[in-house]
Design an enzyme around this catalytic site. Structure first.
Site, PDB file in Angstrom:
ATOM      1  N   GLU A   1      42.615  44.276  32.037  1.00 13.91           N
ATOM      2  CA  GLU A   1      43.057  43.445  30.910  1.00 13.91           C
ATOM      3  C   GLU A   1      42.224  42.180  30.753  1.00 13.91           C
ATOM      4  O   GLU A   1      42.366  41.468  29.769  1.00 13.91           O
ATOM      5  CB  GLU A   1      44.555  43.100  30.994  1.00 13.91           C
ATOM      6  CG  GLU A   1      45.452  44.322  30.927  1.00 13.91           C
ATOM      7  CD  GLU A   1      46.921  43.993  31.026  1.00 13.91           C
ATOM      8  OE1 GLU A   1      47.261  42.875  31.469  1.00 13.91           O
ATOM      9  OE2 GLU A   1      47.737  44.857  30.658  1.00 13.91           O
TER      10      GLU A   1
ATOM     11  N   GLU B   1      50.161  34.493  35.659  1.00 12.61           N
ATOM     12  CA  GLU B   1      50.215  35.833  36.237  1.00 12.61           C
ATOM     13  C   GLU B   1      49.173  36.658  35.493  1.00 12.61           C
ATOM     14  O   GLU B   1      49.490  37.400  34.568  1.00 12.61           O
ATOM     15  CB  GLU B   1      51.621  36.425  36.094  1.00 12.61           C
ATOM     16  CG  GLU B   1      51.861  37.640  36.975  1.00 12.61           C
ATOM     17  CD  GLU B   1      51.558  38.935  36.262  1.00 12.61           C
ATOM     18  OE1 GLU B   1      50.355  39.275  36.135  1.00 12.61           O
ATOM     19  OE2 GLU B   1      52.508  39.599  35.841  1.00 12.61           O
TER      20      GLU B   1
ATOM     21  N   GLN C   1      58.388  42.516  28.732  1.00 13.28           N
ATOM     22  CA  GLN C   1      58.636  41.325  29.540  1.00 13.28           C
ATOM     23  C   GLN C   1      59.740  41.602  30.560  1.00 13.28           C
ATOM     24  O   GLN C   1      59.664  41.157  31.711  1.00 13.28           O
ATOM     25  CB  GLN C   1      59.027  40.151  28.640  1.00 13.28           C
ATOM     26  CG  GLN C   1      57.925  39.679  27.712  1.00 13.28           C
ATOM     27  CD  GLN C   1      56.766  39.045  28.449  1.00 13.28           C
ATOM     28  OE1 GLN C   1      56.956  38.413  29.484  1.00 13.28           O
ATOM     29  NE2 GLN C   1      55.562  39.205  27.917  1.00 13.28           N
TER      30      GLN C   1
ATOM     31  N   GLU D   1      41.454  29.797  25.015  1.00 12.16           N
ATOM     32  CA  GLU D   1      40.087  29.576  24.559  1.00 12.16           C
ATOM     33  C   GLU D   1      40.044  28.728  23.294  1.00 12.16           C
ATOM     34  O   GLU D   1      39.000  28.143  22.969  1.00 12.16           O
ATOM     35  CB  GLU D   1      39.391  30.919  24.281  1.00 12.16           C
ATOM     36  CG  GLU D   1      39.141  31.775  25.505  1.00 12.16           C
ATOM     37  CD  GLU D   1      40.323  32.661  25.879  1.00 12.16           C
ATOM     38  OE1 GLU D   1      40.162  33.506  26.770  1.00 12.16           O
ATOM     39  OE2 GLU D   1      41.424  32.505  25.287  1.00 12.16           O
TER      40      GLU D   1
ATOM     41  N   GLU E   1      50.949  30.687  25.120  1.00 11.75           N
ATOM     42  CA  GLU E   1      51.168  32.116  24.911  1.00 11.75           C
ATOM     43  C   GLU E   1      50.659  32.508  23.528  1.00 11.75           C
ATOM     44  O   GLU E   1      51.043  31.904  22.526  1.00 11.75           O
ATOM     45  CB  GLU E   1      52.658  32.456  25.037  1.00 11.75           C
ATOM     46  CG  GLU E   1      53.030  33.875  24.674  1.00 11.75           C
ATOM     47  CD  GLU E   1      52.281  34.910  25.501  1.00 11.75           C
ATOM     48  OE1 GLU E   1      51.835  35.916  24.919  1.00 11.75           O
ATOM     49  OE2 GLU E   1      52.137  34.720  26.728  1.00 11.75           O
TER      50      GLU E   1
END
EC number: 2.1.1.319
Length: 535
Positions: free
Chosen positions: A266, A257, A158, A243, A213
């Site tokens: 990805e 992002e 990060q 999802e 997240e």
């Protein structure tokens, strides 16, 4: 038979100040209610019963989500469909507790019962994984997802992204310059990571931000947001995949992002458009809004020699008594199947770039499964073309300012760098010659793409109108396995100083074969005498 951990939990009841249906248009009732956790017919349930009504709100804890709106005010939502098809709607209730202690105890019980529910429902009687997988799990292999979320769950990675000041600064500017798009709006941060974009949105005046997240970074995000009390009460961190999770309200703005190498690596862009379809209002905005993949042929003799010489190791006929040459062909193919990630001089390009646009507001998830881009360029110089260079940019189409984030060569370098697909068989081109081809990307379950690249130099001069092909070269690449060249020198050494120490006895010519000097000399002779002609 071992008793299930869920069954070991005792039935729990909590007295509530009130419970009201989220979908009800009636005025909220102040009548008391009771919340009950129980295990019924193999399913862990949470039931809400109003004291003045016989109607009961039932929630399956396997799919329930709890959101805190205040010290004693919560919302509980869950999938409202019993079919195995994609979830299309949810049900929810407003919950008000009598005091903060009751709300805290309820939340602890909710997490305990919900976690046991997930464990209980994760496997079948024969030990196999349940077929009731999410859309993400059905298309992504478990090992890839585990590595992916482990990677992004670490602070050092990060930090690498946060210290990309082009990336972070552009996002900050795009949000702040368009604060009118965020002020008083509900925002969803897709793949929130550390929560930095959520805090940007809150600084811009967002009414509430849901930071979604799936990795362990969610816990760090909660800690970081809690340490910034100016906007902590307007950000809710939700650990889960877009999802799978449910939200208590629709979003006016999506921010994310989701870009990877070559924009699509990805496969997070698919989650971005899934979040759009599930959570965003019809007139909502997406930050970023569109992306473009830019492509141009390039010439880089140093890079080509560097990659070719890597495989020369396998040309040794007496490596500690072993002949390695049977694997030379496979090694050569393997090195040239790796896209090269680095920053290069834009003067290496041999034609003006073209681009392929992807509109995030319109693309369907399935459109990312296969991307086919026809290529057409006009060579600007006489040189040897070694492959295709690619980079991307994205647009933040705000109401006030439209701002681009670019990864182009020559622009300030980002952590994405650029990517180059190097042909194992270069092509000679002449100035003015037409270059055609195809860039074909096929998604695979390791969260990346297989790239098929074909480049052809069309006949030029008198026969050009007939469309004849003079030369053609094809290569296959795995975007999941790039060659990271960022720390490598950009120029290949054409000569080496003699060793200061004598070489070991084994390192004689008959023991270890050196690279083909004639081939290397031939390649280096192709370099222009005037460096500016190449660069």
């Amino acid at each position: 038979m071992e008793v299930s951990s869920v069954k070991k939990l005792e039935q729990l009841e909590y007295s509530l100040e009130s419970v009201t249906d989220l979908s009800s248009s009636s005025v909220s009732s102040s009548s008391p209610a009771v919340a009950t956790f129980s295990y019924v017919d193999g399913v862990t349930e949470l039931r809400f019963l109003q004291s003045d009504s016989t109607h009961c709100f039932n929630f399956d804890l396997a799919s329930a989500q709890l959101f805190k709106l205040g010290p004693v005010h919560f919302i509980c939502v869950s999938d409202g469909s019993s079919s195995s098809e994609e979830k299309s709607f949810s049900k929810g209730v407003n919950i008000k507790f009598k005091n903060e202690k009751d709300s805290k105890d309820f939340c602890e019980s909710f997490e305990e019962w919900r976690n046991d529910s997930v464990v209980q429902g994760s496997s079948l009687q024969n030990g196999t994984v349940s077929a009731n997988k999410s859309k993400f799990d059905n298309k992504i292999e478990a090992s890839s997802a585990k590595m992916y979320f482990h990677y992004y769950g670490q602070l050092l990675h990060q930090q690498n992204m946060l210290q990309d000041y082009v990336r972070t600064g552009t996002y900050y500017a795009a949000v702040m310059e368009n604060h009118s798009d965020f002020a008083g709006r509900v925002v969803v941060d897709v793949g929130a990571g550390s929560g930095i974009l959520s805090m940007f949105a809150a600084q811009a005046g967002a009414k509430h931000v849901y930071a979604v997240e799936a990795s362990e970074m969610a816990e760090y995000a909660r800690k970081l947001i809690a340490g910034n009390p100016l906007f902590a009460d307007r950000i809710t961190v939700i650990k889960g995949k877009v999802e799978d999770i449910e939200l208590p309200e629709k979003a006016d703005i999506l921010i994310s992002e989701p870009m990877g190498t070559l924009l699509v690596n990805e496969r997070m862009l698919e989650s971005y458009v899934i979040a759009r379809d599930r959570f965003m209002t019809p007139k909502g905005k997406m930050f970023p809004t569109v992306g473009r993949i830019h492509m141009a042929p390039f010439s880089d003799e140093f890079l080509f020699i560097e990659m070719a010489n890597k495989a020369m190791f396998w040309q040794q006929q007496n490596y500690y008594g072993v002949d390695l040459t049977p694997l030379y062909g496979s090694a050569h193919q393997g090195y040239f199947s790796q896209p090269v990630v680095d920053a290069f001089d834009p003067r290496l390009l041999v034609a003006s770039p073209m681009f392929h646009m992807i509109d995030f507001t319109q693309m369907k998830e399935e459109d990312f499964y296969e991307i086919d881009i026809p290529l057409k360029f006009t060579a600007s110089m006489c040189t040897r073309m070694h492959g295709l260079a690619c980079w991307f940019d994205v647009l933040f189409d705000g109401s006030t300012v439209q701002r681009w984030l670019t990864t182009a060569p020559g622009a300030p370098t980002t952590h994405w760098y650029q990517i180059r697909c190097v042909l194992s068989q270069p092509i000679y081109v002449m100035a003015g010659q037409e270059i055609t081809g195809r860039l074909h990307l096929i998604a695979h379950s390791a969260q990346s793409y297989t790239i098929d690249l074909t480049l052809s130099a069309k006949m030029w001069g008198p026969g050009a109108s007939q469309g004849g092909i003079l030369q053609s070269s094809t290569c296959k690449f795995d975007l999941k396995e790039p060659y990271y060249r960022m720390s490598q020198p950009q120029a290949y050494p054409v000569a080496q100083e003699p060793p200061l120490q004598p070489q070991p006895e084994l390192s004689t010519q008959q023991d270890i074969q050196t690279p083909n000097d004639e081939l290397e000399e031939e390649l280096l002779q192709q370099l222009p005498q005037n460096p500016s002609a190449q660069l």
